[in-house]
Design a protein around this motif. Structure first.
Motif, PDB file in Angstrom:
ATOM      1  N   PHE A   1     -12.792  -3.908   3.087  1.00 44.73           N
ATOM      2  CA  PHE A   1     -13.959  -3.021   3.067  1.00 44.73           C
ATOM      3  C   PHE A   1     -14.811  -3.321   1.825  1.00 44.73           C
ATOM      4  O   PHE A   1     -14.269  -3.458   0.723  1.00 44.73           O
TER       5      PHE A   1
ATOM      6  N   HIS B   1      -9.809  -5.998  -2.348  1.00 48.14           N
ATOM      7  CA  HIS B   1      -8.457  -6.110  -1.788  1.00 48.14           C
ATOM      8  C   HIS B   1      -8.532  -6.423  -0.310  1.00 48.14           C
ATOM      9  O   HIS B   1      -9.395  -5.930   0.402  1.00 48.14           O
TER      10      HIS B   1
ATOM     11  N   HIS C   1      -6.420  -6.017   3.090  1.00 49.36           N
ATOM     12  CA  HIS C   1      -5.296  -5.310   3.709  1.00 49.36           C
ATOM     13  C   HIS C   1      -4.627  -6.290   4.681  1.00 49.36           C
ATOM     14  O   HIS C   1      -5.314  -6.858   5.548  1.00 49.36           O
TER      15      HIS C   1
ATOM     16  N   ASP D   1       0.870  -1.182   0.000  1.00 52.97           N
ATOM     17  CA  ASP D   1       0.000   0.000   0.000  1.00 52.97           C
ATOM     18  C   ASP D   1       0.906   1.231   0.000  1.00 52.97           C
ATOM     19  O   ASP D   1       1.852   1.302   0.795  1.00 52.97           O
TER      20      ASP D   1
ATOM     21  N   GLU E   1     -12.606   2.487  -0.881  1.00 48.02           N
ATOM     22  CA  GLU E   1     -12.331   3.619  -1.778  1.00 48.02           C
ATOM     23  C   GLU E   1     -11.884   3.175  -3.155  1.00 48.02           C
ATOM     24  O   GLU E   1     -12.041   3.906  -4.121  1.00 48.02           O
ATOM     25  N   VAL E   2     -11.317   1.980  -3.234  1.00 49.42           N
ATOM     26  CA  VAL E   2     -10.907   1.436  -4.535  1.00 49.42           C
ATOM     27  C   VAL E   2     -11.771   0.212  -4.802  1.00 49.42           C
ATOM     28  O   VAL E   2     -11.821  -0.716  -3.972  1.00 49.42           O
TER      29      VAL E   2
ATOM     30  N   GLY F   1     -16.069   2.066   4.088  1.00 44.77           N
ATOM     31  CA  GLY F   1     -14.751   2.692   3.961  1.00 44.77           C
ATOM     32  C   GLY F   1     -14.033   2.307   2.676  1.00 44.77           C
ATOM     33  O   GLY F   1     -12.890   2.713   2.470  1.00 44.77           O
TER      34      GLY F   1
HETATM   35  P1  AMP Z   1      -9.889   0.902   0.688  1.00 41.83           P
HETATM   36  O1  AMP Z   1     -10.575   0.892  -0.651  1.00 41.83           O
HETATM   37  O2  AMP Z   1     -10.467   1.909   1.636  1.00 41.83           O
HETATM   38  O3  AMP Z   1      -9.809  -0.454   1.311  1.00 41.83           O
HETATM   39  O4  AMP Z   1      -8.411   1.410   0.535  1.00 41.83           O
HETATM   40  C1  AMP Z   1      -7.701   1.496  -0.656  1.00 41.83           C
HETATM   41  C2  AMP Z   1      -6.252   1.432  -0.294  1.00 41.83           C
HETATM   42  O5  AMP Z   1      -5.504   1.490  -1.495  1.00 41.83           O
HETATM   43  C3  AMP Z   1      -5.739   2.585   0.596  1.00 41.83           C
HETATM   44  O6  AMP Z   1      -5.110   2.025   1.738  1.00 41.83           O
HETATM   45  C4  AMP Z   1      -4.738   3.324  -0.290  1.00 41.83           C
HETATM   46  O7  AMP Z   1      -3.648   3.814   0.440  1.00 41.83           O
HETATM   47  C5  AMP Z   1      -4.340   2.250  -1.272  1.00 41.83           C
HETATM   48  N1  AMP Z   1      -3.906   2.712  -2.590  1.00 41.83           N
HETATM   49  C6  AMP Z   1      -4.506   3.616  -3.388  1.00 41.83           C
HETATM   50  N2  AMP Z   1      -3.838   3.748  -4.541  1.00 41.83           N
HETATM   51  C7  AMP Z   1      -2.793   2.875  -4.492  1.00 41.83           C
HETATM   52  C8  AMP Z   1      -1.731   2.527  -5.389  1.00 41.83           C
HETATM   53  N3  AMP Z   1      -1.603   3.099  -6.590  1.00 41.83           N
HETATM   54  N4  AMP Z   1      -0.839   1.585  -4.994  1.00 41.83           N
HETATM   55  C9  AMP Z   1      -0.948   1.004  -3.777  1.00 41.83           C
HETATM   56  N5  AMP Z   1      -1.918   1.290  -2.891  1.00 41.83           N
HETATM   57  C10 AMP Z   1      -2.831   2.208  -3.242  1.00 41.83           C
END
Ligand code: AMP
Length: 142
Positions: free
Chosen positions: A90, A103, A105, A34, A98-99, A96
């Motif tokens: 998430f 994934h 963590h 991350d 965001e992407v 929470g």
């Molecule tokens: P979430 O969707 O809340 O579970 O979190 C998305 C995670 O992706 C966050 O911890 C970000 O720091 C991480 N993140 C976003 N863009 C990138 C990237 N290009 N490479 C690695 N991690 C990323």
């Protein structure tokens, strides 16, 4: 359920359009650091199959993610001299997420050390590179 967005940032990483600090890969999953880690060694494990989150991934695809998550947790714990490992996933914005590519963590935890807040501080790239090299080598051996 919202459809899978093929332009999400992790889909771009899978296609090689955006770089990542890769630590592990097989036919089914990719794992990388991350870039805004909540603790040293914070790793993300993603399926190669398109899945928005835990609510639409197939059982077969999730088994591969779970297997890699377990492997990485067990190797990261001694490597980062962690006292514990936290697994977080998430699904959907209210949780929470965001992407929007599933994934896991994998976050090393250290006794008495609070997590950094999510997605706030971009880590030092040289430090990430060094951690990724060490973790990738340990995963290869393990
Ligand atoms: P979430 O969707 O809340 O579970 O979190 C998305 C995670 O992706 C966050 O911890 C970000 O720091 C991480 N993140 C976003 N863009 C990138 C990237 N290009 N490479 C690695 N991690 C990323």
């Amino acid at each position: 359920m919202t459809a899978y967005d093929t332009n999400n940032i992790f889909a771009k990483i899978l296609r090689g359009e955006i770089p990542c600090f890769k630590v592990y890969e097989n036919d089914h999953v990719l794992a990388f650091l991350d870039i805004m880690p909540r603790a040293p060694g914070h790793t993300l494990v993603i399926p190669k199959a398109p899945a928005r989150n835990l609510l639409d991934i197939t059982e077969a695809d999730f088994v591969h993610v779970a297997r890699a998550t377990r492997l990485i947790a067990r190797v990261a714990m001694p490597l980062f001299k962690a006292d514990g490992i936290m697994i977080v996933q998430f699904s959907e914005p209210a949780s929470g997420q965001e992407v929007y590519h599933l994934h896991m963590h994998v976050i090393p935890r250290f006794a008495g050390v609070a997590l950094l807040p999510p997605a706030t501080v971009k880590a030092d790239m040289a430090a990430l590179k060094e951690q990724a090299t060490l973790l990738a080598a340990a995963l290869k051996d393990g």
